[in-house]
Motif scaffolding. Sequence first.
Motif, PDB file in Angstrom:
ATOM      1  N   LEU A 266       6.980   4.183   4.780  1.00 41.16           N
ATOM      2  CA  LEU A 266       7.917   3.680   3.777  1.00 41.16           C
ATOM      3  C   LEU A 266       9.137   4.170   4.061  1.00 41.16           C
ATOM      4  O   LEU A 266      10.260   3.410   4.025  1.00 41.16           O
ATOM      5  CB  LEU A 266       7.419   3.897   2.486  1.00 41.16           C
ATOM      6  CG  LEU A 266       8.172   3.244   1.323  1.00 41.16           C
ATOM      7  CD1 LEU A 266       8.070   1.653   1.534  1.00 41.16           C
ATOM      8  CD2 LEU A 266       7.615   3.591  -0.129  1.00 41.16           C
ATOM      9  N   GLU A 267       9.234   5.492   4.397  1.00 39.09           N
ATOM     10  CA  GLU A 267      10.358   6.289   4.602  1.00 39.09           C
ATOM     11  C   GLU A 267      11.134   5.677   5.981  1.00 39.09           C
ATOM     12  O   GLU A 267      12.504   5.429   6.140  1.00 39.09           O
ATOM     13  CB  GLU A 267      10.329   7.738   4.667  1.00 39.09           C
ATOM     14  CG  GLU A 267      10.121   8.385   3.224  1.00 39.09           C
ATOM     15  CD  GLU A 267       9.851   9.900   3.280  1.00 39.09           C
ATOM     16  OE1 GLU A 267      10.222  10.790   2.405  1.00 39.09           O
ATOM     17  OE2 GLU A 267       9.216  10.264   4.565  1.00 39.09           O
ATOM     18  N   ALA A 268      10.330   5.324   6.913  1.00 34.33           N
ATOM     19  CA  ALA A 268      10.963   4.976   8.049  1.00 34.33           C
ATOM     20  C   ALA A 268      11.375   3.416   8.037  1.00 34.33           C
ATOM     21  O   ALA A 268      12.317   2.872   8.431  1.00 34.33           O
ATOM     22  CB  ALA A 268       9.833   4.831   9.288  1.00 34.33           C
TER      23      ALA A 268
ATOM     24  N   LEU B 104      14.916   9.526   3.263  1.00 34.99           N
ATOM     25  CA  LEU B 104      13.812  10.347   2.395  1.00 34.99           C
ATOM     26  C   LEU B 104      13.604   9.817   1.019  1.00 34.99           C
ATOM     27  O   LEU B 104      14.512   9.724   0.409  1.00 34.99           O
ATOM     28  CB  LEU B 104      14.301  11.855   2.645  1.00 34.99           C
ATOM     29  CG  LEU B 104      13.291  13.051   1.887  1.00 34.99           C
ATOM     30  CD1 LEU B 104      12.228  13.335   3.135  1.00 34.99           C
ATOM     31  CD2 LEU B 104      13.917  14.191   2.101  1.00 34.99           C
ATOM     32  N   LEU B 105      12.247   9.789   0.681  1.00 31.21           N
ATOM     33  CA  LEU B 105      11.881   9.491  -0.618  1.00 31.21           C
ATOM     34  C   LEU B 105      11.304  10.661  -1.520  1.00 31.21           C
ATOM     35  O   LEU B 105      11.382  10.412  -2.856  1.00 31.21           O
ATOM     36  CB  LEU B 105      10.835   8.101  -0.441  1.00 31.21           C
ATOM     37  CG  LEU B 105      11.312   6.916   0.419  1.00 31.21           C
ATOM     38  CD1 LEU B 105      10.273   5.947   0.582  1.00 31.21           C
ATOM     39  CD2 LEU B 105      12.622   6.405  -0.324  1.00 31.21           C
ATOM     40  N   VAL B 106      10.641  11.413  -0.940  1.00 31.83           N
ATOM     41  CA  VAL B 106       9.946  12.475  -1.650  1.00 31.83           C
ATOM     42  C   VAL B 106      10.382  13.850  -1.124  1.00 31.83           C
ATOM     43  O   VAL B 106      10.433  14.034   0.072  1.00 31.83           O
ATOM     44  CB  VAL B 106       8.327  12.245  -1.510  1.00 31.83           C
ATOM     45  CG1 VAL B 106       7.625  13.543  -2.154  1.00 31.83           C
ATOM     46  CG2 VAL B 106       7.879  10.933  -2.083  1.00 31.83           C
TER      47      VAL B 106
ATOM     48  N   SER C 271       0.038  10.671   3.804  1.00 30.83           N
ATOM     49  CA  SER C 271       1.327  11.097   4.525  1.00 30.83           C
ATOM     50  C   SER C 271       1.784  10.305   5.481  1.00 30.83           C
ATOM     51  O   SER C 271       2.994   9.893   5.488  1.00 30.83           O
ATOM     52  CB  SER C 271       0.960  12.514   5.143  1.00 30.83           C
ATOM     53  OG  SER C 271       0.660  13.326   4.142  1.00 30.83           O
ATOM     54  N   GLN C 272       0.793   9.218   5.891  1.00 27.07           N
ATOM     55  CA  GLN C 272       1.122   8.229   6.920  1.00 27.07           C
ATOM     56  C   GLN C 272       2.097   7.232   6.263  1.00 27.07           C
ATOM     57  O   GLN C 272       2.806   6.626   6.372  1.00 27.07           O
ATOM     58  CB  GLN C 272      -0.056   7.680   7.601  1.00 27.07           C
ATOM     59  CG  GLN C 272       0.121   6.834   8.833  1.00 27.07           C
ATOM     60  CD  GLN C 272       1.220   7.233   9.699  1.00 27.07           C
ATOM     61  OE1 GLN C 272       1.090   8.432  10.407  1.00 27.07           O
ATOM     62  NE2 GLN C 272       2.306   6.288   9.978  1.00 27.07           N
TER      63      GLN C 272
ATOM     64  N   ALA D 246       0.689  -1.094  -0.042  1.00 32.28           N
ATOM     65  CA  ALA D 246       0.094   0.057  -0.085  1.00 32.28           C
ATOM     66  C   ALA D 246       0.783   1.268   0.063  1.00 32.28           C
ATOM     67  O   ALA D 246       0.552   2.267  -0.815  1.00 32.28           O
ATOM     68  CB  ALA D 246      -1.034  -0.140   1.249  1.00 32.28           C
ATOM     69  N   SER D 247       1.883   1.184   0.609  1.00 32.63           N
ATOM     70  CA  SER D 247       2.814   2.302   0.773  1.00 32.63           C
ATOM     71  C   SER D 247       3.490   2.644  -0.593  1.00 32.63           C
ATOM     72  O   SER D 247       3.840   3.715  -0.998  1.00 32.63           O
ATOM     73  CB  SER D 247       3.730   2.198   1.701  1.00 32.63           C
ATOM     74  OG  SER D 247       3.229   2.172   3.111  1.00 32.63           O
TER      75      SER D 247
END
Length: 325
Positions: free
Chosen positions: A42-44, A49-51, A36-37, A7-8
Motif C-alpha cells: 500500500l505504501e509503495a 509512509l503510512l505508519v 508487513s507485506q 486487503a491492504s
Amino acid sequence: MKPLDTASLDCLAALADDGSFERAAQRLSITQSAVSQRLRTLEAQVGQLLVVRSRPLRLTEPGKVLLRFARQMQAMREDVGRELGVGPSPGERLTIAVNADSLATWVMPALDSLVHEGLSLELIVDDQDFTHDWLRQGAVLGCVSTVSEALRGCRAVPLGVMRYLAVASPGFIEEHWNGRPDGLDRASFSRVPFLVFNRKDDMQHQWVSRAFGVRGPRLRERFVPSSEAYVRAALMGWGVGVAPEIQVRGLIDSGALVPLRSEVTLAVKLFWHQWKLAPDGAQASPRVAMLDRIGGALVDGAKSAFATGPARRPARRQLSGRLRS
C-alpha cells in the motif's frame, strides 16, 4: 491513482485499531510478515509512509486519509453482504470516542440496553475538546465532542449542556478558610491546590478566570487522571475540584462536598458526531443501523441526564472535619 488493494486497506485499518503488527495479524488471521507485506504494498502504491513503526504504532497524515477511505470501503462491503444475506464478521466491534466526564456519568447508562443486546463496543477516552480528532482521523465511527460543526461526510447532533462547578470537602474548607466556603477569593485562589484531570484539562483555569476576572491564572495543580478518582480526591481534601454538577449532585446534597461560589458555573455544550456510512434514503447495513442506534441512545441519555435540576445548596452551617470527572 490506480485502485487500492482492499486487503491492504483492511490491514491498515487493523493496524490502526490494534496498535501493533502482532494483534493486527491475529485480527486478520494472517502472519505478521503478511501484514508487513500488505502495508509495504500500500505504501509503495501511494508513494508515502503510512505508519510510523513505534510502540504503539501511529498513522501518518497520509495514513489517516487512507484510513477514512478504508472505513468507508468496509461499510460498503457490509451493505453488499447484507443484500447477499452474508452476516458481519465475528467479533466485529464499533469504536467511539467519549470524554471521561461523560463516561463517568451518563454514557454507560445510555448504552446499557444496547450492550445487553450484544453490542460489541470499544470506547476511546479523551478530553471533550480532542475526541473530534479521533473522528477526523478515521480511528472512530462516532464521538462525543464540544465541536459543533460536522466534518464533511459526518453529521452532528446536539446532546445538551454539561455544567461544571467548583467543590471542596468540608475538611478542606476548614483547613484553608476556617470553615468559610466564601474564603476562596481573588486573594487566596493561588495559594490552595486545584485538582486537574490531565494536561489537556483547563476547566479549573476557566473557572478561576470567570470567578475572579483573572486572565491566565497560575494555579497549584494536583493531577488525578480519572473521573471517579478525581471526585474521590476532592472528598479526601486533596484540593478544589471543578466537576460536572450531575456527578457531584448527591455529594453536595449529603454535605460531603460543598459548592464554592455556586453562582459561577461553566456550561459545556456537547455534540454527538458520526460518519454517514450510507447514502441518504438507502437501507442501512446492520453496522450502520447499530451506529444510528448508538447515536439515538446517547441523545436520549444526555437529554435525561442534563434535564435534572441544579444541585440544591446545603443549609448554611459551621463546617468542621474535614470532586471532578
